[in-house]
Write a protein that holds these residues in place. Structure first.
Motif, PDB file in Angstrom:
ATOM      1  N   MET A 196       0.829  -1.188   0.000  1.00 54.46           N
ATOM      2  CA  MET A 196       0.000   0.000   0.000  1.00 54.46           C
ATOM      3  C   MET A 196       0.873   1.252   0.000  1.00 54.46           C
ATOM      4  SD  MET A 196      -2.608   1.380   2.851  1.00 54.46           S
ATOM      5  CE  MET A 196      -2.245   3.089   3.146  1.00 54.46           C
ATOM      6  N   GLU A 197       1.885   1.267   0.859  1.00 49.44           N
ATOM      7  CA  GLU A 197       2.756   2.444   0.920  1.00 49.44           C
ATOM      8  C   GLU A 197       3.535   2.614  -0.372  1.00 49.44           C
ATOM      9  OE1 GLU A 197       2.284   4.524   3.055  1.00 49.44           O
ATOM     10  OE2 GLU A 197       1.526   3.528   4.845  1.00 49.44           O
ATOM     11  N   SER A 198       4.025   1.520  -0.939  1.00 53.15           N
ATOM     12  CA  SER A 198       4.832   1.677  -2.145  1.00 53.15           C
ATOM     13  C   SER A 198       3.937   2.098  -3.311  1.00 53.15           C
ATOM     14  CB  SER A 198       5.631   0.418  -2.460  1.00 53.15           C
ATOM     15  OG  SER A 198       4.845  -0.526  -3.120  1.00 53.15           O
ATOM     16  N   GLU A 199       2.685   1.647  -3.311  1.00 54.57           N
ATOM     17  CA  GLU A 199       1.772   2.065  -4.374  1.00 54.57           C
ATOM     18  C   GLU A 199       1.337   3.514  -4.198  1.00 54.57           C
ATOM     19  OE1 GLU A 199      -1.317  -0.621  -5.427  1.00 54.57           O
ATOM     20  OE2 GLU A 199       0.273  -1.611  -6.565  1.00 54.57           O
ATOM     21  N   ALA A 200       1.437   4.003  -2.956  1.00 49.74           N
ATOM     22  CA  ALA A 200       1.102   5.403  -2.730  1.00 49.74           C
ATOM     23  C   ALA A 200       2.351   6.269  -2.832  1.00 49.74           C
ATOM     24  CB  ALA A 200       0.458   5.555  -1.362  1.00 49.74           C
ATOM     25  N   PHE A 201       3.392   5.714  -3.414  1.00 47.68           N
ATOM     26  CA  PHE A 201       4.675   6.397  -3.648  1.00 47.68           C
ATOM     27  C   PHE A 201       5.373   6.775  -2.349  1.00 47.68           C
ATOM     28  CE2 PHE A 201       1.781   8.184  -7.129  1.00 47.68           C
ATOM     29  CZ  PHE A 201       1.865   7.028  -7.864  1.00 47.68           C
ATOM     30  N   ASN A 202       5.020   6.119  -1.233  1.00 48.33           N
ATOM     31  CA  ASN A 202       5.730   6.359   0.026  1.00 48.33           C
ATOM     32  C   ASN A 202       6.782   5.270   0.213  1.00 48.33           C
ATOM     33  OD1 ASN A 202       4.260   8.584   0.876  1.00 48.33           O
ATOM     34  ND2 ASN A 202       2.651   7.284   1.721  1.00 48.33           N
ATOM     35  N   VAL A 203       7.784   5.272  -0.641  1.00 43.68           N
ATOM     36  CA  VAL A 203       8.749   4.183  -0.591  1.00 43.68           C
ATOM     37  C   VAL A 203       9.495   4.174   0.748  1.00 43.68           C
ATOM     38  CG1 VAL A 203      10.865   3.307  -1.639  1.00 43.68           C
ATOM     39  CG2 VAL A 203       8.954   3.950  -3.072  1.00 43.68           C
ATOM     40  N   TYR A 207       8.271   4.866   3.744  1.00 43.77           N
ATOM     41  CA  TYR A 207       7.450   4.140   4.722  1.00 43.77           C
ATOM     42  C   TYR A 207       7.499   2.639   4.447  1.00 43.77           C
ATOM     43  CZ  TYR A 207       5.159   8.596   5.867  1.00 43.77           C
ATOM     44  OH  TYR A 207       4.894   9.877   6.226  1.00 43.77           O
ATOM     45  N   LEU A 231      12.635  -3.466  -5.990  1.00 41.94           N
ATOM     46  CA  LEU A 231      12.976  -2.036  -5.961  1.00 41.94           C
ATOM     47  C   LEU A 231      14.427  -1.823  -5.550  1.00 41.94           C
ATOM     48  CD1 LEU A 231       9.983   0.004  -4.503  1.00 41.94           C
ATOM     49  CD2 LEU A 231      11.046   0.190  -6.759  1.00 41.94           C
TER      50      LEU A 231
END
Lengths: 534, 385
Positions: free
Chosen positions: A240-247, A249, A389
């Protein structure tokens, strides 16, 4: 300040207590194994780098939030539930197929091991569509079946597709252990259960715990199943965080997940190791009597649920679906060749790299060696998206000439799946009789020659089993493949993803069936290897 | 030329120059590895930009409808990271390759989010020339990372400012609208509210409504709601859906649309094209779509493109963008994907109501790039899967 003798003891514990473990051969293994461990752990430094970009107060807030604690608790529960269930399923099935007079044992062994070839995301999808509230099985039978979803659904599905790790290891251990000991116990009036507990169990416990370790780490790293079942665990939060560009987090959460993996590894390393056991005599099998029929029925049912269900679903997709043709989703043999090529390469590289690591794990009781061996397991616990990533960053910034080429993709697979090769190779080495090697050494064979001509042929079945495991898990891998594949080189898994994601199910059917067949063949290799070890 | 043929050709030409060094690297590894080397295939683009400037290579593009014949000829190979799915975009790529035999596209498919994360990690050393995505949020985020190049002025001028980045670093290529999918056995269109807030408060929808919080367009929709309605109302909407309506959350748009078609949940807040595809496969499926009016529930969003700052062939990429905005490109989106054109000169003749009739809210699409407040809100309220 420590006295000198103490420090010497300590040094010996790190490098091995026995004098011979400080031999050039051991040191070479230490160097090689260390290199492998550093290589496969290196991508995880990216996590530290990215986690460091999160503002400290925000980081603390995030790590200690109620939600994170809940997610952590749920992840632990998922790992525990799946592991316990896999042991409860895998061990009795291993006993059933090695120690009893169950007919057609080979066939049943294949059926029992086969779920491992089916990606759990496909399994989860099949279960949801078959047993959902308006699932196909329910409507077919006109029944309102209990809905499979949520936490219990996730435990069930992950268990059904990973218990073969426990089954395969336990089965191999049962086949290679000395059954005459059990008979001796029985002749001393021990009941079958007592004989199992006191004689068999101690001998197969390392194999069970090695299998359970793979199940636990897999459960920790699986994203598809919990997501499909609607359960928030570490992996879904990371996605969820990576999809929200919060790599940042996502990296922070991954570090928490890694801590959990560390605890699992620590627990497993405490469960003890068996001494070398090479006598392979088979005792007389346990007679099942009328129990053989329910036993066969149970295995049949398991096979039907785990294998026929998804396969049937794909077949039904193939015949149904009348929408327009989508040439870009059409199956090409090249997709299968790509999958097989990458998987073979990953299997080969992982087997070779596993050798020194596994050797370190068994020889000399050295703490450093053990630490290095354990270190190679962490990649298996980390979701593919994180490894992907990390290698996107490291690959493109440090080795652009390698970036998006087959070798870097294969390396990603090795980082993820090396432990499967380390585990089986290690078991094989544990079963190897040191005295044979020493005899060769006394006949003036050098350590390398001894290794090549005496040790390697002896442990080959274990090495091959590890290679087969790496092969079939690489066939299934998705997120790292999508990120690192040489551009345009699609695999079966990426084509299933493409077809399924855009609702053109019938195009998912052929690659999925090919994937299952190819992996199934490698499973046969794995089991045949195990048979020849008798 | 078929798609299969194309893939094979690029594989051969791309790998030749690097095969040798890879072979040496892998050394003694044997047959399996040799195989993987053979399979390694196309490695990024290779070659250099066929054009010297990003100015029009033929006619400039404009908002009146320029055709491919007017534009400069595409040649060489372009590497595109696509967040759009194959079925939605590959036919356009194939059409261009057919039109220009000397032109080919190395396609890399993954989700929008994964592509953007990869691009951020790769920075300037990306092998890609273009990012093609289905969410303007991803484009705005790309821009804020400083990874996009300014597009030529003719390209900027061709697209109305509300369908592209006002600074010209990305442009919309086609438009889509958020919709309400419904089971037509359960509801008739006239029964359904045209106000997104009613779906969270109307008791008729308790236990009947679903959404998919992990999708890019859902997040964009929440960002828009925050912007247009304020935090308090948005939080209330999310909370009511969770607590009063017991909303069903899906992690895949497919799963959600199927559940609506099966009657598992009778209303799905999502994208209209998932429903369209199910109906395409099963024409008798009891599934239909409707739209809310002038609120975030019918947010107009664009799929679009950006030329990357690390592109090796920015000028070829710019000419490619002109082709996407030309008549044939725009018409493709209408015909194949049921999307709206972004160029005024191309008329919309698809099956959906026209954009004017739909009344989507007016909204600056660059706002969609900052997801953090929306993600924080969803995390805090627990609307996540």
């Amino acid at each position: 300040m420590q006295r000198l003798p103490d420090r010497l003891t300590e040094t010996r514990q790190w490098f091995g207590e026995r004098r011979e473990t400080l031999s050039p051969f051991y040191l070479a293994a230490l160097l090689l194994g260390g290199l492998v461990a550093v290589l496969v752990v290196a991508p995880l430094f990216w996590l530290v780098l990215r986690a460091g970009t999160v503002e400290p107060t925000r980081a603390i807030e995030l790590v200690t939030s109620r939600r994170t604690v809940m997610i952590g608790a749920r992840s632990i529960a998922l790992v525990l539930g799946t592991t316990v269930a896999s042991v409860l399923l895998g061990v009795p099935l291993a006993v059933l197929t090695t120690r009893t007079d169950l007919p057609a044992q080979r066939l049943f062994s294949v059926v029992i091991a086969l779920p491992l070839v089916i990606p759990s995301y496909i399994g989860a999808f099949a279960f949801v569509s078959a047993f959902g509230r308006h699932g196909e099985v329910g409507s077919l039978l006109g029944l309102n079946l209990p809905q499979i979803d949520g936490f219990a659904g996730a435990v069930l599905v992950i268990t059904l597709y990973t218990y073969p790790y426990v089954f395969l290891g336990t089965r191999a251990a049962l086949r290679s252990m000395d059954a005459s000991l059990v008979e001796a116990a029985r002749s001393l009036d021990a009941g079958p259960i007592q004989a199992f507990r006191r004689v068999t169990l101690p001998q197969i416990r390392p194999a069970i715990s090695a299998g359970a370790l793979l199940v636990a780490l897999y459960a920790l790293s699986d994203f598809g199943t919990p997501a499909f079942m609607g359960v928030s665990v570490f992996t879904s939060a990371i996605y969820m965080e990576s999809e929200a560009f919060n790599v940042g987090y996502a990296a922070l959460l991954s570090l928490q997940l890694l801590t959990l993996a560390g605890v699992i590894l620590l627990i497993e390393s405490r469960t003890g190791r068996a001494s070398g056991q090479t006598a392979r005599r088979r005792g007389s099998p346990i007679e099942l009597g009328w129990l053989r029929y329910p036993a066969m029925g149970l295995v049949g049912l398991l096979g039907a649920v785990t294998i026929l269900l998804p396969v049937g679903l794909f077949l039904s997709w193939m015949v149904r679906g009348t929408g327009g043709a989508v040439p870009s989703l059409a199956f090409q043999p090249q997709h299968a060749l790509n999958s097989i090529g990458f998987s073979l390469a990953a299997a080969l590289v992982a087997s070779v790299m596993a050798l020194p690591v596994a050797y370190l794990g068994v020889s000399g009781r050295s703490r450093l060696g053990r630490l290095l061996e354990r270190g190679t397991y962490v990649g298996f616990a980390v979701p593919g998206v994180v490894i992907g990533l990390a290698l996107v960053f490291l690959g493109s910034s440090t080795a652009p000439w390698l970036y998006r080429t087959a070798p870097l993709l294969v390396f990603a697979y090795v980082v993820r799946f090396l432990p499967q090769a380390v585990g089986t190779t290690r078991s094989a080495l544990e079963g190897f009789d040191d005295q044979v090697a020493e005899a060769a050494r006394t006949l003036n064979a050098g350590p390398w020659r001894t290794f090549r001509e005496v040790v390697l042929p002896e442990i080959a079945p274990g090495v091959l089993a590890g290679a087969a495991l790496v092969f079939l898990t690489t066939m299934k891998e998705l997120p790292a493949t999508l990120m690192l594949q040489p551009i345009g080189r699609d695999t079966l898994a990426t084509m299933i993803w493409a077809a399924h994601g855009s609702l053109y199910y019938r195009y998912a059917a052929v690659p999925a069936l090919v994937l299952i067949v190819v992996s199934g063949v490698s499973m046969l290799v794995l089991l045949a290897q195990d048979e020849s070890g008798i | 030329m078929s798609d299969a043929d194309h893939t094979d050709t690029t594989a051969q030409t791309g790998s030749r120059d690097r095969a040798w060094s890879r072979r040496r690297l892998l050394g003694t590894a044997g047959a399996a590895l040799t195989m993987s080397v053979g399979l390694a295939g196309c490695l990024g683009s290779g070659g250099s930009d066929p054009f010297e400037t990003d100015e029009p290579q033929g006619e400039p593009i404009d908002g009146e409808g320029v055709t491919w014949d007017d534009l400069g000829d595409l040649e060489g190979e372009l590497t595109v990271y696509s967040g759009r799915t194959r079925d939605q975009i590959d036919p356009l790529f194939a059409k261009l390759e057919e039109f220009y035999p000397d032109f080919s596209i190395a396609r890399d498919y993954d989700s929008n989010e994964a592509q953007l994360n990869s691009l951020v990690e790769e920075g300037e050393s990306t092998p890609a020339d273009l990012f093609y995505t289905q969410s303007s949020g991803a484009l705005a985020a790309l821009k804020s990372e400083g990874l996009a190049r300014t597009l030529p002025t003719d390209v900027q001028d061709a697209v109305p400012e509300n369908k592209r980045d006002p600074d010209g670093e990305w442009t919309g290529a086609s438009g889509r609208v958020r919709a309400v999918q419904f089971n037509s056995d359960t509801w008739s269109r006239s029964e359904l509210p045209t106000d997104i807030f009613a779906y969270a408060t109307d008791e008729r929808f308790a236990g009947e409504v679903s959404t998919r919080p992990n999708s890019g367009t859902f997040r964009s929709f929440i960002v828009a709601m925050l912007e247009l309605e304020g935090e308090e109302r948005t939080r209330e909407w999310v909370r009511r859906l969770l607590e009063d309506q017991d909303v069903t959350l899906y992690s895949s748009g497919t799963q959600q649309a199927e559940a609506v078609a099966n009657g598992e949940v009778s209303v799905g807040l999502g994208n209209q094209y998932y429903a369209a595809r199910i109906i395409g496969n099963q024409p008798d499926a009891p599934l239909d779509v409707t739209f809310t009016q002038n609120d975030p529930g019918s947010l107009f969003n664009v799929s679009g493109v950006a030329v990357l700052s690390g592109a090796e062939k920015p000028n070829l990429a710019a000419e490619f963008v002109r082709h996407v905005l030309a008549v044939e490109g725009q018409q493709f989106f209408v015909d194949t994907n049921g999307e709206y054109p972004v160029v005024d000169g191309v008329a919309y003749d698809g099956p959906l109501p026209s954009l004017e009739a739909l009344e989507p809210p007016s909204f600056d699409l660059n706002e969609l790039g900052d997801l953090e407040p929306a993600i924080d809100l969803l995390r805090e309220e627990g609307m996540t899967v």
